[in-house]
Motif scaffolding. Structure first.
Motif, PDB file in Angstrom:
ATOM      1  N   ALA A 159     -25.080  25.845  11.908  1.00  0.00           N
ATOM      2  CA  ALA A 159     -24.369  26.991  12.478  1.00  0.00           C
ATOM      3  C   ALA A 159     -25.117  28.301  12.152  1.00  0.00           C
ATOM      4  N   PRO A 160     -24.890  29.359  12.956  1.00  0.00           N
ATOM      5  CA  PRO A 160     -23.895  29.465  14.038  1.00  0.00           C
ATOM      6  C   PRO A 160     -24.453  28.988  15.379  1.00  0.00           C
ATOM      7  N   TYR A 161     -23.534  28.672  16.284  1.00  0.00           N
ATOM      8  CA  TYR A 161     -23.890  28.134  17.598  1.00  0.00           C
ATOM      9  C   TYR A 161     -23.533  29.119  18.709  1.00  0.00           C
ATOM     10  N   ASP A 162     -24.391  29.169  19.708  1.00  0.00           N
ATOM     11  CA  ASP A 162     -24.134  30.028  20.869  1.00  0.00           C
ATOM     12  C   ASP A 162     -23.117  29.397  21.808  1.00  0.00           C
ATOM     13  N   VAL A 163     -23.133  28.075  21.874  1.00  0.00           N
ATOM     14  CA  VAL A 163     -22.192  27.329  22.714  1.00  0.00           C
ATOM     15  C   VAL A 163     -21.618  26.172  21.905  1.00  0.00           C
ATOM     16  N   ILE A 164     -20.307  25.994  21.971  1.00  0.00           N
ATOM     17  CA  ILE A 164     -19.666  24.826  21.366  1.00  0.00           C
ATOM     18  C   ILE A 164     -18.807  24.158  22.429  1.00  0.00           C
ATOM     19  N   LEU A 165     -19.017  22.870  22.612  1.00  0.00           N
ATOM     20  CA  LEU A 165     -18.255  22.062  23.564  1.00  0.00           C
ATOM     21  C   LEU A 165     -17.537  20.961  22.798  1.00  0.00           C
ATOM     22  N   ILE A 166     -16.231  20.848  22.999  1.00  0.00           N
ATOM     23  CA  ILE A 166     -15.489  19.732  22.426  1.00  0.00           C
ATOM     24  C   ILE A 166     -15.192  18.758  23.556  1.00  0.00           C
ATOM     25  N   SER A 167     -15.785  17.583  23.476  1.00  0.00           N
ATOM     26  CA  SER A 167     -15.696  16.603  24.567  1.00  0.00           C
ATOM     27  C   SER A 167     -14.495  15.671  24.407  1.00  0.00           C
ATOM     28  N   GLY A 168     -13.330  16.220  24.586  1.00  0.00           N
ATOM     29  CA  GLY A 168     -12.083  15.480  24.456  1.00  0.00           C
ATOM     30  C   GLY A 168     -10.995  16.467  24.065  1.00  0.00           C
ATOM     31  N   ALA A 169      -9.765  16.156  24.393  1.00  0.00           N
ATOM     32  CA  ALA A 169      -8.677  17.074  24.068  1.00  0.00           C
ATOM     33  C   ALA A 169      -8.366  17.070  22.576  1.00  0.00           C
ATOM     34  N   VAL A 170      -7.951  18.223  22.072  1.00  0.00           N
ATOM     35  CA  VAL A 170      -7.538  18.370  20.675  1.00  0.00           C
ATOM     36  C   VAL A 170      -6.186  19.075  20.663  1.00  0.00           C
ATOM     37  N   PRO A 171      -5.349  18.774  19.656  1.00  0.00           N
ATOM     38  CA  PRO A 171      -4.065  19.481  19.587  1.00  0.00           C
ATOM     39  C   PRO A 171      -4.267  20.988  19.454  1.00  0.00           C
ATOM     40  N   ARG A 172      -5.308  21.355  18.726  1.00  0.00           N
ATOM     41  CA  ARG A 172      -5.665  22.753  18.508  1.00  0.00           C
ATOM     42  C   ARG A 172      -7.117  22.784  18.077  1.00  0.00           C
ATOM     43  N   ILE A 173      -7.864  23.765  18.572  1.00  0.00           N
ATOM     44  CA  ILE A 173      -9.261  23.884  18.160  1.00  0.00           C
ATOM     45  C   ILE A 173      -9.311  24.120  16.648  1.00  0.00           C
ATOM     46  N   PRO A 174     -10.046  23.274  15.910  1.00  0.00           N
ATOM     47  CA  PRO A 174     -10.110  23.427  14.451  1.00  0.00           C
ATOM     48  C   PRO A 174     -10.667  24.788  14.043  1.00  0.00           C
ATOM     49  N   ALA A 175     -10.020  25.423  13.070  1.00  0.00           N
ATOM     50  CA  ALA A 175     -10.469  26.729  12.598  1.00  0.00           C
ATOM     51  C   ALA A 175     -11.900  26.673  12.070  1.00  0.00           C
ATOM     52  N   ALA A 176     -12.253  25.571  11.407  1.00  0.00           N
ATOM     53  CA  ALA A 176     -13.604  25.435  10.853  1.00  0.00           C
ATOM     54  C   ALA A 176     -14.655  25.445  11.951  1.00  0.00           C
ATOM     55  N   VAL A 177     -14.298  24.893  13.115  1.00  0.00           N
ATOM     56  CA  VAL A 177     -15.231  24.869  14.248  1.00  0.00           C
ATOM     57  C   VAL A 177     -15.351  26.261  14.862  1.00  0.00           C
ATOM     58  N   GLU A 178     -14.242  26.968  14.998  1.00  0.00           N
ATOM     59  CA  GLU A 178     -14.286  28.330  15.544  1.00  0.00           C
ATOM     60  C   GLU A 178     -15.180  29.225  14.701  1.00  0.00           C
ATOM     61  N   GLN A 179     -15.156  29.026  13.386  1.00  0.00           N
ATOM     62  CA  GLN A 179     -15.942  29.863  12.492  1.00  0.00           C
ATOM     63  C   GLN A 179     -17.442  29.621  12.636  1.00  0.00           C
ATOM     64  N   GLN A 180     -17.832  28.554  13.305  1.00  0.00           N
ATOM     65  CA  GLN A 180     -19.245  28.246  13.492  1.00  0.00           C
ATOM     66  C   GLN A 180     -19.815  28.849  14.778  1.00  0.00           C
ATOM     67  N   LEU A 181     -18.994  29.658  15.452  1.00  0.00           N
ATOM     68  CA  LEU A 181     -19.418  30.307  16.687  1.00  0.00           C
ATOM     69  C   LEU A 181     -20.198  31.580  16.368  1.00  0.00           C
ATOM     70  N   ALA A 182     -21.355  31.737  16.991  1.00  0.00           N
ATOM     71  CA  ALA A 182     -22.204  32.903  16.767  1.00  0.00           C
ATOM     72  C   ALA A 182     -21.623  34.135  17.461  1.00  0.00           C
ATOM     73  N   GLU A 183     -22.094  35.301  17.073  1.00  0.00           N
ATOM     74  CA  GLU A 183     -21.730  36.522  17.781  1.00  0.00           C
ATOM     75  C   GLU A 183     -22.190  36.392  19.237  1.00  0.00           C
ATOM     76  N   GLY A 184     -21.262  36.647  20.155  1.00  0.00           N
ATOM     77  CA  GLY A 184     -21.563  36.475  21.575  1.00  0.00           C
ATOM     78  C   GLY A 184     -21.419  35.036  22.047  1.00  0.00           C
ATOM     79  N   GLY A 185     -21.023  34.148  21.128  1.00  0.00           N
ATOM     80  CA  GLY A 185     -20.917  32.724  21.457  1.00  0.00           C
ATOM     81  C   GLY A 185     -19.668  32.383  22.245  1.00  0.00           C
ATOM     82  N   ARG A 186     -19.721  31.197  22.900  1.00  0.00           N
ATOM     83  CA  ARG A 186     -18.612  30.711  23.722  1.00  0.00           C
ATOM     84  C   ARG A 186     -18.262  29.293  23.322  1.00  0.00           C
TER      85      ARG A 186
END
Length: 233
Positions: A159-186
């Motif tokens: 990390a950090p990542y410019d793009v993060i794709l979760i390939s499957g449904a989740v009850p809620r996007i994990p907070a730990a994964v959101e924190q790995q998003l770079a500035e300007g990331g999607r």
């Protein structure tokens, strides 16, 4: 040499009869473009990657049908339209570092790899991780790697990542994964709650995360992200 059984012969003949390049083009024209996917890079990636290589051999004939295809271990290959729309909103760029959570057999990572500089795929099932690695190598993808790990953790090592794709449904996007998003990331994912699936776009701008619902999606839940059931007295 052992004789080919009738059932095996029929499967072989049926597979040989399928024009996968035509099926791939039809998928783009009937499923991808009509669903507001206009990014030329996304469309080109779908036209290039042989989806039939990423499904069980017995299901190769339906690889381009607009459904979520089972790939084993309770997992599914995302419906092409859903994956296409998620990537359209993610807007992958040639210089991006991308993370895919729930890599499965590697199809999403392969599509992403056509549009970004590097892809890191996270897969919790060791057998699927090995299969994904083999599939990517077989079609000459050399800018994507697969690591075995938990979906709720992402992959903080790169990390950090410019793009993060979760390939499957989740009850809620994990907070730990959101924190790995770079500035300007999607970050794009499908959240499934109260019986409804909704695709979500998360962005990091000015150090802050924003999120919005982008479309409805009936996507299977990603095994391993269900969370722990609440204790009931």
């Amino acid at each position: 040499m052992a004789p080919i059984r009738d059932s095996e012969q029929k499967r072989t003949i049926r597979s040989m009869a399928i024009d996968y390049s035509a099926a791939r083009a039809n998928m783009v024209e009937s499923q991808i473009r009509p669903n507001k996917v206009t990014d030329p890079a996304v469309i080109a990636a779908f036209l290039h990657i042989p989806r039939e290589r990423f499904v069980p051999p017995t299901l190769s004939g339906v690889a381009y049908v607009d459904v979520d295809i089972p790939i084993g271990a309770g997992r599914y290959l995302l419906e092409p339209m859903v994956l296409g729309r998620l990537l359209q909103f993610a807007g992958p760029r040639p210089t991006d570092l991308a993370l895919e959570i729930g890599t499965g057999t590697g199809y999403g990572a392969a599509v992403l790899a056509r549009m970004v500089a590097t892809v890191v795929g996270v897969e919790s099932d060791p057998a699927l991780a090995r299969q994904a690695t083999a599939n990517l190598a077989a079609i000459g993808i050399d800018n994507a790697s697969v690591v075995t790990g938990g979906f709720l953790d992402g992959c903080p090592a790169h990390a950090p990542y410019d793009v993060i794709l979760i390939s499957g449904a989740v009850p809620r996007i994990p907070a730990a994964v959101e924190q790995q998003l770079a500035e300007g990331g999607r970050l794009v994912a499908v959240e499934f709650a109260d019986g409804i699936g909704r695709a979500v776009l998360v962005r990091r701008e000015g150090g802050r995360l924003s999120r919005r619902v982008i479309f409805d999606a009936a996507t299977p839940l990603l095994v391993g992200t269900e969370g722990k059931p609440a204790f009931v007295f």
